[in-house]
Design an enzyme around this catalytic site. Structure first.
Site, mmCIF file in Angstrom:
data_model
loop_
_atom_site.group_PDB
_atom_site.id
_atom_site.type_symbol
_atom_site.label_atom_id
_atom_site.label_comp_id
_atom_site.label_asym_id
_atom_site.label_seq_id
_atom_site.Cartn_x
_atom_site.Cartn_y
_atom_site.Cartn_z
ATOM 1 N N ARG A 37 0.831 -1.212 0.000
ATOM 2 C CA ARG A 37 0.000 0.000 0.000
ATOM 3 C C ARG A 37 0.860 1.254 0.000
ATOM 4 N NH1 ARG A 37 -2.583 -4.416 1.737
ATOM 5 N NH2 ARG A 37 -4.865 -4.483 1.807
ATOM 6 N N GLY A 88 -1.556 -11.945 -4.867
ATOM 7 C CA GLY A 88 -2.975 -11.600 -4.918
ATOM 8 C C GLY A 88 -3.198 -10.141 -4.547
ATOM 9 N N ARG A 140 -6.390 -18.584 -8.908
ATOM 10 C CA ARG A 140 -7.142 -18.007 -7.781
ATOM 11 C C ARG A 140 -8.367 -17.207 -8.249
ATOM 12 N NH1 ARG A 140 -3.006 -15.510 -3.590
ATOM 13 N NH2 ARG A 140 -4.910 -15.442 -2.334
ATOM 14 N N SER A 178 -12.673 -9.799 2.895
ATOM 15 C CA SER A 178 -11.403 -9.799 2.179
ATOM 16 C C SER A 178 -10.881 -8.379 2.070
ATOM 17 C CB SER A 178 -11.580 -10.375 0.770
ATOM 18 O OG SER A 178 -10.500 -9.973 -0.054
ATOM 19 N N ASP A 195 -3.733 -15.434 7.709
ATOM 20 C CA ASP A 195 -2.452 -15.934 7.180
ATOM 21 C C ASP A 195 -1.648 -16.719 8.218
ATOM 22 O OD1 ASP A 195 -3.044 -14.792 4.754
ATOM 23 O OD2 ASP A 195 -1.938 -12.944 5.157
ATOM 24 N N LYS A 236 -6.102 -19.712 -1.101
ATOM 25 C CA LYS A 236 -4.868 -18.927 -0.904
ATOM 26 C C LYS A 236 -3.827 -19.408 -1.923
ATOM 27 C CE LYS A 236 -6.302 -16.254 2.338
ATOM 28 N NZ LYS A 236 -6.478 -14.820 2.037
ATOM 29 N N ARG A 252 -4.641 -24.364 1.422
ATOM 30 C CA ARG A 252 -3.863 -24.553 2.664
ATOM 31 C C ARG A 252 -4.500 -25.584 3.594
ATOM 32 N NH1 ARG A 252 -1.906 -18.292 3.481
ATOM 33 N NH2 ARG A 252 -0.208 -18.447 1.966
HETATM 34 C C1 S3P Z 1 -4.080 -9.212 2.264
HETATM 35 C C2 S3P Z 1 -5.332 -9.699 2.538
HETATM 36 C C3 S3P Z 1 -5.620 -11.110 2.831
HETATM 37 C C4 S3P Z 1 -4.347 -11.871 3.174
HETATM 38 C C5 S3P Z 1 -3.243 -11.566 2.212
HETATM 39 C C6 S3P Z 1 -2.904 -10.088 2.257
HETATM 40 C C7 S3P Z 1 -3.907 -7.784 1.971
HETATM 41 O O1 S3P Z 1 -6.210 -11.715 1.693
HETATM 42 O O2 S3P Z 1 -4.607 -13.254 3.191
HETATM 43 O O3 S3P Z 1 -2.087 -12.312 2.521
HETATM 44 O O4 S3P Z 1 -2.756 -7.287 2.004
HETATM 45 O O5 S3P Z 1 -4.916 -7.103 1.720
HETATM 46 P P1 S3P Z 1 -7.785 -11.642 1.399
HETATM 47 O O6 S3P Z 1 -8.154 -10.249 1.055
HETATM 48 O O7 S3P Z 1 -8.010 -12.578 0.245
HETATM 49 O O8 S3P Z 1 -8.458 -12.120 2.654
#
Ligand code: S3P
Length: 427
Positions: free
Chosen positions: A26, A93, A121, A168, A317, A344, A348
């Protein structure tokens, strides 16, 4: 291949760990949207965050690295450059989903791809709300997987009110970033609070946001006003491996420095405390809206616990690491509502059952969305597969170190979030 030997003693002394992955992503994205230069310190130079750096460079930002300091100079919120090539999010992701939100409103075309794991994913969860805002996004097959193309936006996106079906932070953040460019305020409602780093950092960049319960309202912005410096706290998700290992190894007394302890991330501390772990938070402080502390942890006997619901997004996580703790606890641990673990970097839940049971047979079982760990069973030396998932690799490593050793088929995946993990483990 990597061989982990059983540990002969507890963890002692002080530990520095890498910067927070979520906050590092971010800090690059938002700094690149301002029109000044931001110095980011304790940036996590892991492969995921470097994917974000590469993408933001392709969109016109100047990003220079000086050791663990990064200087980011953007061209302004409404001045992103059309990328000359496909954007590659690698294994990340967070890179992909956040940038889909950022790029959906732009007047140019973008195509994304990623590695084998990311291409499998689910992305419909981001495409759907962005489409409601008026974006035109195409993905491969009915699941709308990568590669994904976002068509140039012909008119401004609409502000929407969107109730997310899953908690999420990536989906929430994508909608908030798109909302910066919408023609009216956007509201996103979460089923349970997920990590709120995007909201905190947007506020630090002068964006108007309101939070009421689980609803977040964002107002469109003309520009972002960047702070001169962002200091990224260290990652509690990386600290998790040492918190668990120090707890289960006899004779430990270790202090992990400068760990981010944002309330939306500290579920692991709450659960470990319930299990009987002993730790204290020292030097608690706040910077850029984010809380950080040193965490001192000593060895403890653990007991099985049951948790689920709103706790899950606060430790999503850390479940593989917590499953290791549960295997050393007395009694059974039941973790409910963790279906998200199936989508994920790898599935997992399946990975924990298949790989962890090699170390401690008949300990781990899973249903569609829960994990049951019968603690206190016999542990053996084993050969385990990481499935190219960084968190599985690190969790199985601490499991082996606390049990009778383990061999991993592939260890390179730790570069995603903790490049020097094995050096620290060895020391
Ligand atoms: C994250 C959000 C989570 C987390 C990922 C990092 C983020 O995923 O599992 O490792 O930085 O916004 P989800 O938004 O799919 O829950």
């Amino acid at each position: 291949m990597k061989k982990i030997l059983p540990s002969t003693h507890g963890l002692r002394g002080e530990l520095e760990i890498p910067g927070d992955k979520s906050i590092s992503h971010r800090s690059i994205i938002l700094s690149a949207l301002s029109d000044s230069t931001v110095e980011v310190s304790n940036f996590l130079a892991g492969a995921d965050c470097l994917s974000t750096v590469a993408c933001m460079r392709s969109l016109g930002a100047k990003i220079e690295r000086f050791g663990e300091k990064i200087l980011v100079t953007g061209n302004g919120l409404h001045n992103l450059r059309e990328p000359e090539n496909i954007l590659d999010a690698g294994n990340s992701g967070t890179t992909l989903r956040l940038l889909m939100g950022l790029l959906a409103p732009q007047k140019f075309l973008t195509t994304f791809t990623g590695d084998d794991s990311l291409r499998r994913r689910p992305m419909a969860r981001v495409i759907q709300p962005l489409t409601m805002m008026g974006a035109l996004i195409f993905g491969r097959n009915v699941n709308r997987n990568l590669p994904i193309t976002i068509l140039p936006s012909v008119k401004n996106l609409r502000g929407i009110s969107y109730e997310m079906p899953v908690a999420s932070a990536q989906v929430k953040s994508a909608i908030l970033l798109a909302g910066l460019y919408a023609d009216s305020p956007t509201i996103v409602i979460e089923p349970a609070p997920s990590r709120d780093h995007t909201e905190k950092m947007l506020a630090a960049f002068g964006v108007q946001l309101e939070r009421v319960g689980n609803a977040i309202k964002i107002f469109p912005a003309e520009k972002l006003i960047a702070p001169e410096k962002i200091s990224v706290p260290s990652d509690i998700s990386s600290a998790a491996y040492w918190l668990v290992l120090a707890t289960i190894l006899d004779g430990s007394d270790v202090t992990i420095k400068n760990v981010g302890v944002n309330e939306t991330r500290t579920g692991i501390l709450d659960v470990l405390r319930d299990m009987g772990a002993t730790f204290e938070l020292l030097n608690v402080r706040t910077s850029g809206g984010e809380r950080a502390a040193d965490i001192r942890v000593v060895s403890s006997k653990l007991r099985g616990v049951e948790f689920g619901g709103e706790m899950i997004p606060r430790l999503i996580d850390e479940i593989p690491a917590l499953a290791v703790a549960a295997a050393f606890a007395e009694g059974t641990t039941i973790i409910r509502d963790v279906g998200e673990l199936r989508v994920k970097e790898t599935d997992r839940l399946a990975a924990i059952v298949d790989e962890f049971n090699k170390i401690s047979p008949e300990t781990f079982t899973a249903t569609d969305d829960s994990l049951i760990v019968r603690g206190g069973r016999e542990k053996f030396f084993a050969e385990c597969k990481t499935r190219a998932d960084h968190r599985m690799a690190m969790s199985v490593s601490i499991f082996g170190a606390a049990a009778n050793g383990v061999v991993l088929d592939d260890d390179s995946c730790v570069k995603i979030s903790y490049p020097n993990f094995f050096d620290v483990l060895k020391n």
